[in-house]
Scaffold this motif. Structure first.
Motif, PDB file in Angstrom:
ATOM      1  N   PRO A 143      42.925  26.592  32.704  1.00 18.01           N
ATOM      2  CA  PRO A 143      41.728  26.185  31.954  1.00 18.01           C
ATOM      3  C   PRO A 143      40.423  26.337  32.739  1.00 18.01           C
ATOM      4  N   VAL A 144      40.508  26.822  33.978  1.00 19.43           N
ATOM      5  CA  VAL A 144      39.334  26.862  34.843  1.00 19.43           C
ATOM      6  C   VAL A 144      38.843  28.299  35.044  1.00 19.43           C
ATOM      7  N   ASN A 145      37.535  28.503  34.906  1.00 12.07           N
ATOM      8  CA  ASN A 145      36.916  29.774  35.269  1.00 12.07           C
ATOM      9  C   ASN A 145      36.496  29.677  36.728  1.00 12.07           C
ATOM     10  N   TRP A 146      37.098  30.507  37.575  1.00 14.67           N
ATOM     11  CA  TRP A 146      36.801  30.491  38.999  1.00 14.67           C
ATOM     12  C   TRP A 146      35.841  31.625  39.317  1.00 14.67           C
ATOM     13  N   PRO A 147      34.677  31.341  39.914  1.00 19.33           N
ATOM     14  CA  PRO A 147      33.727  32.413  40.228  1.00 19.33           C
ATOM     15  C   PRO A 147      34.185  33.242  41.427  1.00 19.33           C
ATOM     16  N   CYS A 148      33.926  34.519  41.340  1.00 17.42           N
ATOM     17  CA  CYS A 148      34.273  35.451  42.404  1.00 17.42           C
ATOM     18  C   CYS A 148      33.040  36.314  42.660  1.00 17.42           C
ATOM     19  N   GLN A 149      32.748  36.600  43.912  1.00 20.02           N
ATOM     20  CA  GLN A 149      31.563  37.389  44.258  1.00 20.02           C
ATOM     21  C   GLN A 149      31.911  38.380  45.345  1.00 20.02           C
ATOM     22  N   TRP A 150      31.301  39.581  45.278  1.00 18.09           N
ATOM     23  CA  TRP A 150      31.483  40.561  46.336  1.00 18.09           C
ATOM     24  C   TRP A 150      30.259  41.459  46.427  1.00 18.09           C
ATOM     25  N   LEU A 151      30.137  42.107  47.553  1.00 17.23           N
ATOM     26  CA  LEU A 151      29.061  43.044  47.846  1.00 17.23           C
ATOM     27  C   LEU A 151      29.693  44.407  48.007  1.00 17.23           C
ATOM     28  N   ALA A 152      29.103  45.429  47.383  1.00 10.83           N
ATOM     29  CA  ALA A 152      29.692  46.769  47.456  1.00 10.83           C
ATOM     30  C   ALA A 152      28.608  47.832  47.534  1.00 10.83           C
ATOM     31  N   GLU A 153      28.995  48.940  48.117  1.00  5.34           N
ATOM     32  CA  GLU A 153      28.159  50.134  48.095  1.00  5.34           C
ATOM     33  C   GLU A 153      28.678  50.997  46.948  1.00  5.34           C
ATOM     34  N   GLN A 154      27.773  51.399  46.063  1.00  5.98           N
ATOM     35  CA  GLN A 154      28.139  52.231  44.913  1.00  5.98           C
ATOM     36  C   GLN A 154      27.605  53.642  45.140  1.00  5.98           C
ATOM     37  N   GLU A 155      28.467  54.638  44.967  1.00  2.00           N
ATOM     38  CA  GLU A 155      28.083  56.041  45.104  1.00  2.00           C
ATOM     39  C   GLU A 155      28.303  56.716  43.755  1.00  2.00           C
ATOM     40  N   LEU A 156      27.252  57.329  43.216  1.00  5.55           N
ATOM     41  CA  LEU A 156      27.304  57.944  41.894  1.00  5.55           C
ATOM     42  C   LEU A 156      27.371  59.461  41.991  1.00  5.55           C
ATOM     43  N   ASP A 157      28.299  60.047  41.251  1.00  4.27           N
ATOM     44  CA  ASP A 157      28.479  61.496  41.185  1.00  4.27           C
ATOM     45  C   ASP A 157      28.703  61.875  39.710  1.00  4.27           C
ATOM     46  N   PRO A 158      27.634  61.855  38.912  1.00  7.10           N
ATOM     47  CA  PRO A 158      27.792  62.088  37.468  1.00  7.10           C
ATOM     48  C   PRO A 158      28.326  63.476  37.129  1.00  7.10           C
ATOM     49  N   GLU A 159      27.993  64.468  37.926  1.00  7.27           N
ATOM     50  CA  GLU A 159      28.475  65.827  37.646  1.00  7.27           C
ATOM     51  C   GLU A 159      30.006  65.889  37.687  1.00  7.27           C
ATOM     52  N   ALA A 160      30.598  65.194  38.629  1.00  4.22           N
ATOM     53  CA  ALA A 160      32.057  65.175  38.765  1.00  4.22           C
ATOM     54  C   ALA A 160      32.702  64.077  37.926  1.00  4.22           C
ATOM     55  N   GLY A 161      31.881  63.211  37.309  1.00  3.40           N
ATOM     56  CA  GLY A 161      32.417  62.096  36.543  1.00  3.40           C
ATOM     57  C   GLY A 161      33.069  61.048  37.435  1.00  3.40           C
ATOM     58  N   LYS A 162      32.490  60.817  38.620  1.00  5.48           N
ATOM     59  CA  LYS A 162      33.060  59.877  39.592  1.00  5.48           C
ATOM     60  C   LYS A 162      32.045  58.789  39.943  1.00  5.48           C
ATOM     61  N   ILE A 163      32.569  57.583  40.113  1.00  3.86           N
ATOM     62  CA  ILE A 163      31.792  56.455  40.633  1.00  3.86           C
ATOM     63  C   ILE A 163      32.665  55.847  41.721  1.00  3.86           C
ATOM     64  N   ARG A 164      32.124  55.750  42.927  1.00  4.50           N
ATOM     65  CA  ARG A 164      32.908  55.233  44.045  1.00  4.50           C
ATOM     66  C   ARG A 164      32.256  53.964  44.591  1.00  4.50           C
ATOM     67  N   TYR A 165      33.108  53.049  45.030  1.00  8.42           N
ATOM     68  CA  TYR A 165      32.648  51.807  45.632  1.00  8.42           C
ATOM     69  C   TYR A 165      33.361  51.597  46.956  1.00  8.42           C
ATOM     70  N   ARG A 166      32.643  50.963  47.864  1.00 11.95           N
ATOM     71  CA  ARG A 166      33.246  50.473  49.104  1.00 11.95           C
ATOM     72  C   ARG A 166      32.827  49.015  49.207  1.00 11.95           C
ATOM     73  N   HIS A 167      33.810  48.104  49.177  1.00  9.69           N
ATOM     74  CA  HIS A 167      33.514  46.673  49.236  1.00  9.69           C
ATOM     75  C   HIS A 167      33.087  46.311  50.652  1.00  9.69           C
ATOM     76  N   LEU A 168      31.888  45.741  50.752  1.00  5.31           N
ATOM     77  CA  LEU A 168      31.313  45.388  52.044  1.00  5.31           C
ATOM     78  C   LEU A 168      31.562  43.932  52.415  1.00  5.31           C
ATOM     79  N   ALA A 169      31.736  43.073  51.412  1.00  7.25           N
ATOM     80  CA  ALA A 169      31.982  41.640  51.632  1.00  7.25           C
ATOM     81  C   ALA A 169      32.666  41.084  50.394  1.00  7.25           C
ATOM     82  N   GLY A 170      33.403  40.005  50.588  1.00  4.54           N
ATOM     83  CA  GLY A 170      34.098  39.372  49.479  1.00  4.54           C
ATOM     84  C   GLY A 170      35.592  39.381  49.699  1.00  4.54           C
TER      85      GLY A 170
END
Length: 145
Positions: free
Chosen positions: A52-79
């Motif tokens: 019954p509980v909503n637990w908050p979760c947080q993280w920091l990430a670097e997002q890399e966008l490559d629309p031509e290839a249809g790719k989105i990449r992340y690297r989690h920096l914290a969390g």
């Protein structure tokens, strides 16, 4: 997951994480902290339901966008999944787009780290949040038609 729709439209929804709280009810907030149109640092906050509980979760990430290839990449920096790499891949498939999210998480502590990643972070956070995200984007895109 196959999503009936236009790849560019689905890519925009997937990559514009700052809009996620407007369309994804499990995201509380996403802040763009730094960057440009190809690479940026984002702070993401979501809810993870435990009974019954909503637990908050947080993280920091670097997002890399490559629309031509249809790719989105992340690297989690914290969390909870610091160091995890994530890749969204969008591939045209007839009148649909095969949309997949791949996670690679190799914890720094081999024995306890694998228990943490395989039994806690993977199934309780990553899989469920990613699954909710894909399902909601699918309903959003396909409901627009």
């Amino acid at each position: 997951m196959l999503i009936r729709g236009d790849r560019e439209h689905i890519y925009r929804l997937a990559s514009q994480v700052e809009r996620w709280p407007d369309i994804l009810p499990h995201y509380r907030a996403v802040d763009i902290l730094d960057g440009d149109s190809r690479s940026r640092t984002v702070r993401m906050r979501c809810f993870r339901r435990f009974g019954p509980v909503n637990w908050p979760c947080q993280w920091l990430a670097e997002q890399e966008l490559d629309p031509e290839a249809g790719k989105i990449r992340y690297r989690h920096l914290a969390g909870p999944a610091k160091g995890m790499r994530v890749e969204w891949s969008l591939e045209c498939c007839g009148d649909s787009v095969r949309t997949t999210i791949t996670h690679l998480f190799e914890p720094r502590i081999p024995i306890f780290g694998s228990i943490y990643s395989d039994r806690i972070v993977g199934p309780l956070f990553v899989s469920r949040i990613a699954g909710q995200t894909l399902e909601t984007i699918k309903r959003y895109v396909e409901g627009e038609k």
